[in-house]
Scaffold this motif. Structure first.
Motif, PDB file in Angstrom:
ATOM      1  N   LEU A 179       0.695 -10.935  -7.559  1.00 12.76           N
ATOM      2  CA  LEU A 179       2.156 -10.843  -7.535  1.00 12.76           C
ATOM      3  C   LEU A 179       2.715  -9.740  -8.434  1.00 12.76           C
ATOM      4  CD1 LEU A 179       3.088 -14.649  -7.657  1.00 12.76           C
ATOM      5  CD2 LEU A 179       3.198 -13.145  -5.674  1.00 12.76           C
ATOM      6  N   VAL A 180       2.110  -9.510  -9.570  1.00 17.97           N
ATOM      7  CA  VAL A 180       2.646  -8.570 -10.551  1.00 17.97           C
ATOM      8  C   VAL A 180       2.499  -7.134 -10.055  1.00 17.97           C
ATOM      9  CG1 VAL A 180       2.500  -7.722 -12.922  1.00 17.97           C
ATOM     10  CG2 VAL A 180       2.152 -10.158 -12.437  1.00 17.97           C
ATOM     11  N   GLU A 181       3.617  -6.447  -9.974  1.00 19.96           N
ATOM     12  CA  GLU A 181       3.607  -5.058  -9.509  1.00 19.96           C
ATOM     13  C   GLU A 181       3.392  -4.098 -10.671  1.00 19.96           C
ATOM     14  OE1 GLU A 181       6.470  -5.253  -5.575  1.00 19.96           O
ATOM     15  OE2 GLU A 181       7.361  -4.624  -7.476  1.00 19.96           O
ATOM     16  N   PHE A 182       2.808  -2.937 -10.357  1.00 20.11           N
ATOM     17  CA  PHE A 182       2.598  -1.842 -11.308  1.00 20.11           C
ATOM     18  C   PHE A 182       1.789  -2.298 -12.518  1.00 20.11           C
ATOM     19  CE2 PHE A 182       6.665  -0.985  -9.160  1.00 20.11           C
ATOM     20  CZ  PHE A 182       6.330   0.190  -8.515  1.00 20.11           C
ATOM     21  N   ARG A 183       0.830  -3.180 -12.289  1.00 20.72           N
ATOM     22  CA  ARG A 183       0.036  -3.684 -13.415  1.00 20.72           C
ATOM     23  C   ARG A 183      -0.934  -2.626 -13.929  1.00 20.72           C
ATOM     24  NH1 ARG A 183      -4.774  -7.778 -11.537  1.00 20.72           N
ATOM     25  NH2 ARG A 183      -6.255  -6.148 -10.991  1.00 20.72           N
ATOM     26  N   ASP A 184      -1.253  -1.639 -13.105  1.00 17.82           N
ATOM     27  CA  ASP A 184      -2.177  -0.573 -13.514  1.00 17.82           C
ATOM     28  C   ASP A 184      -1.463   0.768 -13.582  1.00 17.82           C
ATOM     29  OD1 ASP A 184      -4.700   0.371 -14.272  1.00 17.82           O
ATOM     30  OD2 ASP A 184      -5.158   1.030 -12.240  1.00 17.82           O
ATOM     31  N   ALA A 185      -0.158   0.725 -13.845  1.00 20.50           N
ATOM     32  CA  ALA A 185       0.632   1.959 -13.878  1.00 20.50           C
ATOM     33  C   ALA A 185       1.611   1.929 -15.049  1.00 20.50           C
ATOM     34  CB  ALA A 185       1.378   2.151 -12.562  1.00 20.50           C
ATOM     35  N   PRO A 186       1.077   1.924 -16.285  1.00 18.99           N
ATOM     36  CA  PRO A 186       1.979   1.962 -17.434  1.00 18.99           C
ATOM     37  C   PRO A 186       2.756   3.266 -17.452  1.00 18.99           C
ATOM     38  CG  PRO A 186      -0.289   2.376 -18.108  1.00 18.99           C
ATOM     39  CD  PRO A 186      -0.337   1.978 -16.664  1.00 18.99           C
ATOM     40  N   PRO A 187       3.974   3.290 -18.022  1.00 18.18           N
ATOM     41  CA  PRO A 187       4.564   2.244 -18.877  1.00 18.18           C
ATOM     42  C   PRO A 187       5.594   1.378 -18.157  1.00 18.18           C
ATOM     43  CG  PRO A 187       5.760   4.274 -19.205  1.00 18.18           C
ATOM     44  CD  PRO A 187       4.752   4.550 -18.110  1.00 18.18           C
ATOM     45  N   GLY A 235      -2.454  12.518 -13.551  1.00 17.93           N
ATOM     46  CA  GLY A 235      -3.775  13.111 -13.435  1.00 17.93           C
ATOM     47  C   GLY A 235      -4.872  12.158 -13.010  1.00 17.93           C
ATOM     48  N   LYS A 236      -4.530  10.899 -12.663  1.00 16.25           N
ATOM     49  CA  LYS A 236      -5.548   9.966 -12.202  1.00 16.25           C
ATOM     50  C   LYS A 236      -5.101   9.325 -10.899  1.00 16.25           C
ATOM     51  CE  LYS A 236      -3.993   5.829 -14.673  1.00 16.25           C
ATOM     52  NZ  LYS A 236      -4.374   4.749 -15.615  1.00 16.25           N
ATOM     53  N   THR A 237      -6.028   8.651 -10.238  1.00 19.26           N
ATOM     54  CA  THR A 237      -5.739   8.041  -8.948  1.00 19.26           C
ATOM     55  C   THR A 237      -4.758   6.886  -9.100  1.00 19.26           C
ATOM     56  OG1 THR A 237      -7.970   8.602  -8.199  1.00 19.26           O
ATOM     57  CG2 THR A 237      -6.752   6.949  -6.927  1.00 19.26           C
ATOM     58  N   PHE A 238      -3.782   6.852  -8.199  1.00 20.45           N
ATOM     59  CA  PHE A 238      -2.812   5.761  -8.178  1.00 20.45           C
ATOM     60  C   PHE A 238      -3.113   4.887  -6.972  1.00 20.45           C
ATOM     61  CE2 PHE A 238       1.160   3.775  -6.898  1.00 20.45           C
ATOM     62  CZ  PHE A 238       1.658   3.287  -8.096  1.00 20.45           C
ATOM     63  N   ASN A 239      -3.485   3.633  -7.224  1.00 18.01           N
ATOM     64  CA  ASN A 239      -3.836   2.694  -6.166  1.00 18.01           C
ATOM     65  C   ASN A 239      -2.588   1.933  -5.739  1.00 18.01           C
ATOM     66  OD1 ASN A 239      -4.826   0.432  -4.650  1.00 18.01           O
ATOM     67  ND2 ASN A 239      -6.851   0.784  -5.554  1.00 18.01           N
TER      68      ASN A 239
END
Length: 282
Positions: free
Chosen positions: A62-70, A171-175
């Motif tokens: 459910l949590v969005e953008f959990r691997d896309a800080p900040p 500079g890194k992959t965005f899933n």
């Protein structure tokens, strides 16, 4: 093993932070009865467990953008500051302190500055009953002004961070699947067009909700029991939701449009590569 331990530790810390922000008003505000404290403790624990399992799992739910800080960090800090300051102001009505008086004065200045007809603060004041006293009106106006100021500062901070850091790719992959688990890329239609559309809808909702929510509450109070802002916890969470939800939607809209722009740019690069070399790179 080290990576798994680090992920579990990070998830545990996030869970504790969520538990703290949910339980804070119940712990700090006076006059909280035992039943209310138990309900808040249960909700806090449920929120902490949800966050722990979300961030400790390899698969999103459910949590969005959990691997896309900040993104989530900015939202959490905004929520924490809002809840903390509103709790301090409300607590200051029974136990005044220098910080509570300063926060209330700051909110009152902001509230008076934007308390013109049909402004968000003016509409919030209409939620109060007709027999509300001057002290309660000043308190609600101060809280509304301060929470609105925090929401505006949150948006400015988020815009600055994504500009400085080049979010979301950096500079890194965005899933997309991990960071937007509720968005189905295969639902039909062009992904970029759907992201732009959804982002536009979220931005519009973020703009109109500060005006729309008080009107909806006022209309619902004519049919159902009105929201009573005499309760300290009800006041804190009602005003927090009024300021935080539109800001969160606005940030989500901006983020989705940034993702759409990133995908569009990658498509252009891929097409240019195909035209030049005749094949797509692996």
């Amino acid at each position: 093993m080290k990576t798994v331990f680090s992920q579990l530790t990070s998830a545990f810390v996030r869970a504790i932070l969520v538990l703290v922000v949910i339980s804070m008003p119940s712990v700090l505000l006076p006059g909280v009865n035992a039943d209310t404290a138990q309900v808040v403790a249960l909700v806090s624990l449920a929120g902490a467990v949800l966050v722990f399992f979300e961030y400790s799992s390899a698969y999103p739910s459910l949590v969005e953008f959990r691997d896309a800080p900040p993104f989530n960090r900015v939202r959490y800090v905004s929520l924490l500051i809002t809840v903390s300051l509103l709790t301090i102001i409300v607590r200051g009505e029974a136990d005044p302190s220098t910080l509570s008086m300063f926060a209330k004065a700051t909110g009152n200045i902001i509230g008076e500055a934007i308390n013109f007809e049909y402004s968000p603060v003016n509409l919030v004041a209409l939620m109060l009953p007709a027999d509300a006293g001057l002290d309660q009106l000043v308190l609600v106006r101060s809280i509304a002004g301060l929470s609105y100021l925090i929401s505006l500062m949150t948006l400015v901070a988020f815009l600055m961070l994504i500009r400085i850091q080049g979010w979301p790719s950096r500079g890194k992959t965005f899933n997309v699947w991990v960071n937007l688990p509720t968005f189905d890329p295969s639902a039909g239609g062009d992904v970029v067009a759907r992201l732009v559309r959804d982002g536009r809808v979220n931005i519009i909702l973020g703009l109109v909700l500060p005006f729309l929510l008080p009107v909806m509450v006022l209309a619902a109070s004519k049919v159902f029991d009105p929201i009573v802002l005499d309760s300290p916890q009800t006041m804190v969470w009602t005003m927090t939701a009024w300021a935080f939800l539109p800001t969160s939607l606005f940030m989500r809209g901006i983020a989705m449009r940034r993702i759409a722009a990133m995908i569009k740019e990658k498509r252009k690069r891929s097409n240019a590569y195909v035209e030049k070399h005749g094949y797509t790179p692996a």
